[in-house]
Design a protein around this motif. Structure first.
Motif, PDB file in Angstrom:
ATOM      1  N   VAL A 110       0.835  -1.206   0.000  1.00 45.13           N
ATOM      2  CA  VAL A 110       0.000   0.000   0.000  1.00 45.13           C
ATOM      3  C   VAL A 110       0.865   1.250   0.000  1.00 45.13           C
ATOM      4  O   VAL A 110       0.603   2.203  -0.745  1.00 45.13           O
ATOM      5  N   SER A 111       1.904   1.262   0.798  1.00 37.76           N
ATOM      6  CA  SER A 111       2.805   2.414   0.846  1.00 37.76           C
ATOM      7  C   SER A 111       3.451   2.666  -0.518  1.00 37.76           C
ATOM      8  O   SER A 111       3.500   3.807  -0.996  1.00 37.76           O
ATOM      9  N   VAL A 159       1.277   6.642  -6.989  1.00 35.12           N
ATOM     10  CA  VAL A 159       0.140   7.500  -7.347  1.00 35.12           C
ATOM     11  C   VAL A 159       0.537   8.963  -7.226  1.00 35.12           C
ATOM     12  O   VAL A 159       0.301   9.764  -8.133  1.00 35.12           O
ATOM     13  N   PHE A 160       1.134   9.334  -6.109  1.00 37.96           N
ATOM     14  CA  PHE A 160       1.539  10.727  -5.892  1.00 37.96           C
ATOM     15  C   PHE A 160       2.612  11.157  -6.888  1.00 37.96           C
ATOM     16  O   PHE A 160       2.620  12.304  -7.335  1.00 37.96           O
ATOM     17  N   ALA A 161       3.511  10.241  -7.259  1.00 39.19           N
ATOM     18  CA  ALA A 161       4.554  10.566  -8.237  1.00 39.19           C
ATOM     19  C   ALA A 161       3.951  10.896  -9.596  1.00 39.19           C
ATOM     20  O   ALA A 161       4.517  11.682 -10.356  1.00 39.19           O
ATOM     21  N   ARG A 162       2.797  10.318  -9.909  1.00 39.54           N
ATOM     22  CA  ARG A 162       2.102  10.607 -11.171  1.00 39.54           C
ATOM     23  C   ARG A 162       1.324  11.914 -11.115  1.00 39.54           C
ATOM     24  O   ARG A 162       0.801  12.364 -12.123  1.00 39.54           O
ATOM     25  N   GLY A 163       1.187  12.494  -9.921  1.00 39.47           N
ATOM     26  CA  GLY A 163       0.417  13.717  -9.781  1.00 39.47           C
ATOM     27  C   GLY A 163      -1.041  13.490  -9.443  1.00 39.47           C
ATOM     28  O   GLY A 163      -1.847  14.415  -9.466  1.00 39.47           O
ATOM     29  N   ASP A 164      -1.403  12.249  -9.124  1.00 43.74           N
ATOM     30  CA  ASP A 164      -2.765  11.924  -8.728  1.00 43.74           C
ATOM     31  C   ASP A 164      -2.841  11.887  -7.208  1.00 43.74           C
ATOM     32  O   ASP A 164      -1.851  12.087  -6.513  1.00 43.74           O
ATOM     33  N   PHE A 165      -4.033  11.617  -6.675  1.00 42.66           N
ATOM     34  CA  PHE A 165      -4.241  11.595  -5.235  1.00 42.66           C
ATOM     35  C   PHE A 165      -4.698  10.219  -4.789  1.00 42.66           C
ATOM     36  O   PHE A 165      -5.487   9.569  -5.471  1.00 42.66           O
ATOM     37  N   ALA A 166      -4.204   9.786  -3.617  1.00 42.24           N
ATOM     38  CA  ALA A 166      -4.622   8.517  -3.030  1.00 42.24           C
ATOM     39  C   ALA A 166      -4.727   8.676  -1.520  1.00 42.24           C
ATOM     40  O   ALA A 166      -4.053   9.518  -0.930  1.00 42.24           O
ATOM     41  N   ALA A 167      -5.588   7.871  -0.925  1.00 44.65           N
ATOM     42  CA  ALA A 167      -5.740   7.873   0.527  1.00 44.65           C
ATOM     43  C   ALA A 167      -6.104   6.475   0.991  1.00 44.65           C
ATOM     44  O   ALA A 167      -6.771   5.723   0.278  1.00 44.65           O
ATOM     45  N   VAL A 168      -5.670   6.152   2.201  1.00 41.99           N
ATOM     46  CA  VAL A 168      -6.070   4.895   2.813  1.00 41.99           C
ATOM     47  C   VAL A 168      -7.430   5.148   3.446  1.00 41.99           C
ATOM     48  O   VAL A 168      -7.557   5.891   4.407  1.00 41.99           O
ATOM     49  N   GLU A 169      -8.445   4.535   2.884  1.00 35.95           N
ATOM     50  CA  GLU A 169      -9.806   4.696   3.383  1.00 35.95           C
ATOM     51  C   GLU A 169     -10.056   3.751   4.558  1.00 35.95           C
ATOM     52  O   GLU A 169     -10.713   4.126   5.536  1.00 35.95           O
ATOM     53  N   VAL A 175      -8.759  -0.668   2.037  1.00 32.18           N
ATOM     54  CA  VAL A 175      -9.413   0.020   0.927  1.00 32.18           C
ATOM     55  C   VAL A 175      -8.581   1.266   0.630  1.00 32.18           C
ATOM     56  O   VAL A 175      -8.413   2.130   1.489  1.00 32.18           O
ATOM     57  N   ILE A 176      -8.059   1.324  -0.580  1.00 30.93           N
ATOM     58  CA  ILE A 176      -7.260   2.463  -1.036  1.00 30.93           C
ATOM     59  C   ILE A 176      -8.067   3.223  -2.070  1.00 30.93           C
ATOM     60  O   ILE A 176      -8.479   2.650  -3.081  1.00 30.93           O
TER      61      ILE A 176
END
Length: 123
Positions: A9-10, A16-26, A96-97
């Motif tokens: 997950v990490s 995801v962040f390196a691509r410029g998108d956003f992710a969060a651990v839900e 859930v990511i």
């Protein structure tokens, strides 16, 4: 040997962040071996849910890769939320990511549409 869920997950979130998108651990699950579900959110409000592929999709000489299958594609957010709630009742250790992106690209690997024919499966 499969990578621990927390490390997977990490690494996924960093990509995801390196691509410029956003992710969060839900939902944070079991660190060692919790199943990982990916909730993909699109700009138009639709969502897709990607879940661990069934064991029948894995090769005998498993490389430790996590393979996913799309359970829901381009549906309303409530439909995905209900599916996740059902899964959580069944497996309280899952992750859930949430990823906000229009394309997953090479972030996760998807299983083939048909299981490998190893003598047990007939097409």
């Amino acid at each position: 040997m499969r990578l621990r869920s927390d490390i997977f997950v990490s690494a996924l979130m960093r990509r995801v962040f390196a691509r410029g998108d956003f992710a969060a651990v839900e939902v944070k699950g079991a660190e060692e071996a919790g199943a990982v579900f990916v909730r993909q959110m699109f700009r138009d409000g639709r969502e897709s849910l990607h879940a661990p592929a069934p064991q029948s999709f894995f090769e005998a000489d498993e490389t430790g890769m996590r393979l996913f299958e799309t359970r829901l594609a381009g549906v309303e957010a409530q439909v995905v939320a209900k599916a996740i709630a059902r899964e959580r009742r069944f497996d309280g250790d899952l992750w859930v990511i949430s990823i906000e992106t229009d394309t997953l690209g090479d972030l996760i690997d998807f299983a083939a549409a048909v299981p490998k024919d190893d003598g047990f499966f007939r097409r």
